[in-house]
Design an enzyme around this catalytic site. Sequence first.
Site, PDB file in Angstrom:
ATOM      1  CB  THR A  81      48.595  13.950  15.073  1.00  0.00           C
ATOM      2  OG1 THR A  81      48.337  14.777  16.214  1.00  0.00           O
ATOM      3  CG2 THR A  81      47.631  12.785  15.077  1.00  0.00           C
ATOM      4  CG  ASN A 102      49.813  16.844  11.951  1.00  0.00           C
ATOM      5  OD1 ASN A 102      50.109  15.652  12.012  1.00  0.00           O
ATOM      6  ND2 ASN A 102      49.439  17.525  13.019  1.00  0.00           N
ATOM      7  CG  ASP A 164      41.250  12.507   8.817  1.00  0.00           C
ATOM      8  OD1 ASP A 164      42.331  12.841   9.346  1.00  0.00           O
ATOM      9  OD2 ASP A 164      40.570  13.296   8.130  1.00  0.00           O
ATOM     10  CG  ASP A 294      46.307  16.104  20.319  1.00  0.00           C
ATOM     11  OD1 ASP A 294      47.484  16.358  20.641  1.00  0.00           O
ATOM     12  OD2 ASP A 294      45.751  16.613  19.332  1.00  0.00           O
TER      13      ASP A 294
END
Length: 546
Positions: A81, A102, A164, A294
């Site tokens: 992501t 990530n 976020d 997702d």
Amino acid sequence: MTPVKDVPMRKLALLLAVLLPATVQAQPARPAPKLIVAISVDQFSADLWDEYRPMLGGGFARLAGGVAFRNGYQGHAATETCPGHSTILTGSRPSRTGIIANVWFDLSQARSDKAVYCAEDERVPGTSSINYTVSPMHLKVPTLGELMKRRDPASRNVAVAGKDRAAIMMGGQVPDQRWYWNGKVYVTDLKSAAVPKMLAAVNTSVAAAIARPQAPLVAPPFCTAKSRVVPIEGGGKPVGAGALARAAGDVRAFRASPEFDGATLALAASLFQEMQLGRGGATDLLSVGLSATDYVGHSYGTEGEEMCLQLFSLDRDLGDFFALLDRSGVDYAVVLTADHGGQDVPERLREQGVPNAARVDKALAASAVGKAIGTKLGLAGPVLIGESSFGDMYLDRALKPADRARALSTAVATYRAHPQVEAVFTSDQLRHTPSPTKSPDKWSLIERARASFDPDRSGDFIVLLKPRITPIADTTAYVATHGSPWDYDRRVPILFWRPGSAPAARGEAVETVDIMPTLAAMIGLPVQPGSIDGKCLTGIDGITCP
């Protein structure tokens, strides 16, 4: 059963829509839009786009009527992501953005948790990579919104997302507004941001939706045909036929539902209305990260009834969102893509004739391999540190140089010998590999890994699993994932649309890093040569590439 069209959060979205060294100067072929809307649908692979495009008649159908690249690529190997979102509005690959995963490891830091979350400030005392302070500090390059504000401070840069890290990587260092869901409510880390008037209504509606049970959604025929129970190995619950029903109070199930994207779009709609985006003297940017696809993919796989319901609902919600923009009279342009793709659960893949689909061997976990190496070589400590069974692996910094060399050699040989491992590349190999310049569909494995390599943050070596090996052995939390260097995780749609644009279905291979320079050309924004990896895409109405 509740019809898809009556999902409560969609009603909220509709309610809010009512309430609310030299630079090269590109020359737009038509007047620049007053608003750019950049949408990322998390885990929306090009495979899903190809499969569902003929059936969807809402927002996705509108975008298909623009310039639709079906072979877009998140070219790098670490298809997660944070890296994926970092490419979309920077024009740069993770090797340049610095967002290699990530989570990576900084073994030199003082805190006991050596892991670093891509969107945290690990310098804050008492924090960890799980309990963190949100920050964009790790993003090494500017986003489109930042460059727009540098040219004209009147330009507004607004980011809204379900995660976020999506809001951070698309908004960059200096957004005017940045909002994201923290697991309970939508929040911001910006102390100076004005609180949207409709924020309380959105958060109240989210809390109410989570508190009540959700009956199974009534599926359209295309989704009903996908309703079939698939048993899951590794302790997980069966998937495929739950129609996204959930019990009261189930937060995880809420975020893996269409209502989650509905809430994010509702908040985006309220910010559009309240800030009067697209109505000022400069072009504004609204980036939207939609995360439910997702979570649906992780929780149920990509080829069951659940994903089908999610995409049909998202199609309708996007259509409503675009209709709101239409009614405003604002001249706007849209680009939609994904941060990465994904693959289905191996149990269903095998039923569909993919015999090599399997779950990863637990013995490949960094902790397990490190322990085995320590026993073999007589070394104390963890020896090897990594987040899971693939990706970046780090050698314990407490090892003496000679022991580090022995451990590296043994670890690389161990992984390369395993039948589920496709390749292992050391940091030295990656450092001496040139950044790829060919079409992304023709990159070698080491070139894909090179596009994810940052010498300051990457591991001592990287492990790439074979195709269709799912790196989830314990399925009690999630059953499917992404993150591989294979095209089912790399290939994503890239869709440009603007009112009056001529439709074009494009099949050539392009990259998500091409989005930023293309949008920059659309608004006549200078981009410093050599400062990005992407290129302006030609043949799009309203754009003359420099």
